[in-house]
Design a protein around this motif. Structure first.
Motif, mmCIF file in Angstrom:
data_model
loop_
_atom_site.group_PDB
_atom_site.id
_atom_site.type_symbol
_atom_site.label_atom_id
_atom_site.label_comp_id
_atom_site.label_asym_id
_atom_site.label_seq_id
_atom_site.Cartn_x
_atom_site.Cartn_y
_atom_site.Cartn_z
ATOM 1 N N TRP A 111 0.690 -1.096 0.269
ATOM 2 C CA TRP A 111 0.431 0.429 0.051
ATOM 3 C C TRP A 111 1.121 1.575 0.009
ATOM 4 C CZ3 TRP A 111 0.113 4.439 3.682
ATOM 5 C CH2 TRP A 111 -0.594 4.607 3.606
ATOM 6 N N LYS A 112 2.193 0.879 0.681
ATOM 7 C CA LYS A 112 2.569 2.335 0.874
ATOM 8 C C LYS A 112 3.373 2.374 -0.424
ATOM 9 C CE LYS A 112 6.285 1.818 3.991
ATOM 10 N NZ LYS A 112 7.416 1.949 4.368
ATOM 11 N N ALA A 113 3.822 1.342 -1.195
ATOM 12 C CA ALA A 113 4.382 1.863 -2.253
ATOM 13 C C ALA A 113 3.492 3.029 -3.641
ATOM 14 C CB ALA A 113 4.777 0.409 -3.294
ATOM 15 N N ALA A 114 1.784 2.329 -3.400
ATOM 16 C CA ALA A 114 0.730 2.281 -4.444
ATOM 17 C C ALA A 114 0.601 4.003 -4.082
ATOM 18 C CB ALA A 114 -0.383 1.766 -4.320
ATOM 19 N N PHE A 115 0.845 4.128 -2.619
ATOM 20 C CA PHE A 115 0.402 5.412 -1.806
ATOM 21 C C PHE A 115 1.312 6.543 -2.633
ATOM 22 C CE2 PHE A 115 -0.066 8.391 1.142
ATOM 23 C CZ PHE A 115 -1.211 8.477 0.960
ATOM 24 N N ALA A 116 2.406 6.014 -2.226
ATOM 25 C CA ALA A 116 3.635 7.226 -2.964
ATOM 26 C C ALA A 116 3.042 7.684 -3.548
ATOM 27 C CB ALA A 116 5.072 6.625 -2.832
ATOM 28 N N ARG A 117 2.621 7.155 -5.161
ATOM 29 C CA ARG A 117 2.670 7.769 -6.202
ATOM 30 C C ARG A 117 1.112 8.174 -6.392
ATOM 31 N NH1 ARG A 117 4.396 1.765 -7.964
ATOM 32 N NH2 ARG A 117 1.338 1.246 -7.210
ATOM 33 N N GLU A 118 0.515 8.713 -5.476
ATOM 34 C CA GLU A 118 -0.991 8.848 -5.296
ATOM 35 C C GLU A 118 -0.925 10.525 -5.131
ATOM 36 O OE1 GLU A 118 -3.691 6.774 -2.800
ATOM 37 O OE2 GLU A 118 -3.659 5.309 -4.215
ATOM 38 N N ALA A 119 0.569 10.055 -3.328
ATOM 39 C CA ALA A 119 1.409 11.785 -3.002
ATOM 40 C C ALA A 119 1.830 12.577 -4.029
ATOM 41 C CB ALA A 119 1.729 10.896 -1.867
ATOM 42 N N GLN A 120 2.681 11.775 -4.595
ATOM 43 C CA GLN A 120 3.542 12.312 -5.896
ATOM 44 C C GLN A 120 2.239 13.383 -7.107
ATOM 45 O OE1 GLN A 120 6.191 10.883 -7.981
ATOM 46 N NE2 GLN A 120 7.893 12.257 -8.426
ATOM 47 N N ALA A 121 0.962 12.901 -7.508
ATOM 48 C CA ALA A 121 0.451 13.739 -7.548
ATOM 49 C C ALA A 121 -0.336 14.354 -7.372
ATOM 50 C CB ALA A 121 -0.770 11.995 -8.237
ATOM 51 N N ALA A 122 -0.594 14.216 -5.578
ATOM 52 C CA ALA A 122 -1.474 15.556 -5.468
ATOM 53 C C ALA A 122 -0.475 16.719 -4.170
ATOM 54 C CB ALA A 122 -1.636 14.363 -3.932
ATOM 55 N N VAL A 130 2.802 16.017 -3.312
ATOM 56 C CA VAL A 130 4.185 15.737 -1.960
ATOM 57 C C VAL A 130 5.499 15.857 -2.761
ATOM 58 C CG1 VAL A 130 4.635 14.239 -0.464
ATOM 59 C CG2 VAL A 130 1.945 14.931 -0.362
ATOM 60 N N GLY A 131 6.380 16.452 -2.294
ATOM 61 C CA GLY A 131 7.403 17.126 -3.086
ATOM 62 C C GLY A 131 7.913 15.644 -2.547
ATOM 63 N N GLN A 132 9.273 15.975 -2.642
ATOM 64 C CA GLN A 132 11.118 14.284 -2.503
ATOM 65 C C GLN A 132 10.363 14.170 -0.975
ATOM 66 O OE1 GLN A 132 11.613 12.661 -4.741
ATOM 67 N NE2 GLN A 132 12.451 11.196 -3.394
ATOM 68 N N ARG A 133 10.841 15.320 -0.004
ATOM 69 C CA ARG A 133 11.093 15.335 1.206
ATOM 70 C C ARG A 133 9.711 14.437 1.957
ATOM 71 N NH1 ARG A 133 12.401 21.078 3.827
ATOM 72 N NH2 ARG A 133 12.924 19.819 5.795
ATOM 73 N N ALA A 173 10.072 10.989 3.790
ATOM 74 C CA ALA A 173 9.780 10.281 4.428
ATOM 75 C C ALA A 173 8.197 9.104 4.779
ATOM 76 C CB ALA A 173 8.767 11.466 5.681
ATOM 77 N N LEU A 174 7.881 9.073 3.990
ATOM 78 C CA LEU A 174 7.041 8.083 3.796
ATOM 79 C C LEU A 174 7.547 6.807 3.618
ATOM 80 C CD1 LEU A 174 4.275 7.214 3.204
ATOM 81 C CD2 LEU A 174 4.628 7.418 0.474
ATOM 82 N N THR A 175 8.594 6.604 3.012
ATOM 83 C CA THR A 175 9.586 5.381 2.876
ATOM 84 C C THR A 175 9.354 4.791 4.133
ATOM 85 O OG1 THR A 175 11.650 6.402 2.586
ATOM 86 C CG2 THR A 175 10.421 5.853 0.134
ATOM 87 N N GLY A 176 9.578 6.073 5.250
ATOM 88 C CA GLY A 176 10.010 5.312 6.880
ATOM 89 C C GLY A 176 9.332 5.164 7.587
ATOM 90 N N VAL A 177 7.619 5.367 6.756
ATOM 91 C CA VAL A 177 6.651 4.643 8.244
ATOM 92 C C VAL A 177 6.486 3.616 8.133
ATOM 93 C CG1 VAL A 177 5.530 6.682 7.275
ATOM 94 C CG2 VAL A 177 4.903 4.727 5.915
ATOM 95 N N SER A 178 6.308 3.127 9.179
ATOM 96 C CA SER A 178 5.905 1.823 9.667
ATOM 97 C C SER A 178 3.943 2.004 10.185
ATOM 98 C CB SER A 178 6.761 1.135 10.978
ATOM 99 O OG SER A 178 7.000 2.030 12.250
ATOM 100 N N TYR A 179 4.026 0.554 10.512
ATOM 101 C CA TYR A 179 2.536 0.622 10.643
ATOM 102 C C TYR A 179 2.561 0.090 11.883
ATOM 103 C CZ TYR A 179 -2.028 -2.193 11.134
ATOM 104 O OH TYR A 179 -3.733 -2.827 10.847
ATOM 105 N N LYS A 203 3.177 17.323 2.865
ATOM 106 C CA LYS A 203 3.158 18.384 3.074
ATOM 107 C C LYS A 203 4.019 19.426 4.305
ATOM 108 C CE LYS A 203 -0.265 18.550 -0.864
ATOM 109 N NZ LYS A 203 -1.277 19.157 -1.390
ATOM 110 N N LEU A 204 3.633 18.714 5.011
ATOM 111 C CA LEU A 204 4.285 19.918 6.600
ATOM 112 C C LEU A 204 5.097 19.401 6.428
ATOM 113 C CD1 LEU A 204 1.556 18.851 8.846
ATOM 114 C CD2 LEU A 204 1.389 21.114 7.661
ATOM 115 N N VAL A 205 6.189 18.430 6.056
ATOM 116 C CA VAL A 205 7.145 17.546 5.840
ATOM 117 C C VAL A 205 8.140 18.973 4.749
ATOM 118 C CG1 VAL A 205 8.859 15.053 5.357
ATOM 119 C CG2 VAL A 205 7.306 15.438 7.019
ATOM 120 N N ASP A 206 7.500 18.416 4.063
ATOM 121 C CA ASP A 206 7.761 19.084 2.365
ATOM 122 C C ASP A 206 8.333 20.681 2.664
ATOM 123 O OD1 ASP A 206 8.227 17.618 0.319
ATOM 124 O OD2 ASP A 206 5.853 17.955 0.011
ATOM 125 N N ARG A 207 7.761 20.985 3.987
ATOM 126 C CA ARG A 207 7.946 22.804 3.717
ATOM 127 C C ARG A 207 8.574 22.859 5.637
ATOM 128 N NH1 ARG A 207 1.558 25.750 3.577
ATOM 129 N NH2 ARG A 207 0.928 24.230 1.976
#
Length: 264
Positions: A33-44, A46-49, A53-59, A163-167
């Protein structure tokens, strides 16, 4: 605290066409789900930062346990006031108001929200900053955004948190409450984007900073329709705004009662 992000704001944070990551009810599938959501977040937007950060989150099993065990607030008002320690909140609020009167006067001039309301919320939400929570904010947001029971509500908040992380407004390692609530007055991330205010003039909104948290909370109330200089006891227009802060009636009543005593 229950905070309702308007549907229009959620739609702006995450385009409907992008909402496709498969939800789940257990930890199995979270990484996919994280991998799929990363694509959605980028489309929405969300920047590289944020994506990093998303890659480091855990359940978060703790978040799921807290969410599954919610029972609602069923106390009488008197019991709630006692259990939440409203007498101590009033005493602490009065001391903080006296020590920072000029600051709270400025906030009230700008937003029209009296110190008592802000300090009552500050005391009830985080014990005046003594406890922000023990959960990683991003992991908590991601867990409930992934959870099929909660995806609709929390997906927008997760995008907002990234987006808060991005900023630079949110540290990826920041700790909060079980559902990703942030800082002194426990904002959800989408509400930081929607109502966050820079109270100390440093060009960023940091809800772990007291000035920004108080200004943001006051701005939330003002934008929700707070009427400056008007009463806020139960049955008034301003009490209807307090209802926007928390869905539990005894919580709303406790805010109004504590605020009146702090300002009295």
């Amino acid at each position: 605290m229950t905070r309702r992000l308007p549907a229009l704001i959620v739609a702006c944070l995450l385009p409907v066409a992008a909402m496709a990551a498969p939800c789940g009810n257990t930890a199995q599938g979270f990484e996919a789900w994280k991998a799929a959501f990363a694509r959605e977040a980028q489309a929405a937007g969300v920047g590289q930062r944020g994506l990093n950060a998303l890659t480091g989150v855990s359940y978060s099993n703790g978040t799921i346990a807290a969410d599954r065990n919610q029972k609602g607030v069923k106390y009488s008002l008197n019991d709630f006031l006692r259990i939440r320690g409203v007498d101590a909140i009033v005493a602490g609020g009065r001391k903080r108001k006296a020590a920072n009167r000029a600051f709270y006067d400025v906030v009230e001039r700008i937003y029209g929200v009296p110190a008592g309301i802000l300090l009552a919320i500050h005391g009830m939400e985080s014990g005046f900053g003594s406890g922000f929570g023990k959960y990683n904010v991003l992991s908590s947001n991601a867990t409930v955004a992934y959870d099929c029971r909660r995806s609709e509500f929390f997906t927008g908040h997760l995008v907002a948190a990234l987006k808060l992380v991005d900023r630079g407004w949110l540290d990826p390692n920041a700790r909060g409450a079980a559902h990703g609530e942030i800082g002194h007055t426990q904002f959800l991330a989408g509400n930081v984007l929607a109502y966050g205010a820079d109270g100390d003039g440093d060009g960023r909104v940091d809800l772990y900073g007291l000035s920004d948290a108080m200004a943001s909370t006051a701005n939330f109330f003002r934008q929700k329709g707070w009427q400056p200089g008007q009463p806020y006891a139960e049955g008034t227009r301003n009490f209807a705004v307090i209802r926007e802060w928390n869905a539990a009636k005894v919580y709303q009543q406790a805010i109004a009662i504590a605020a009146a005593r702090i300002d009295g």
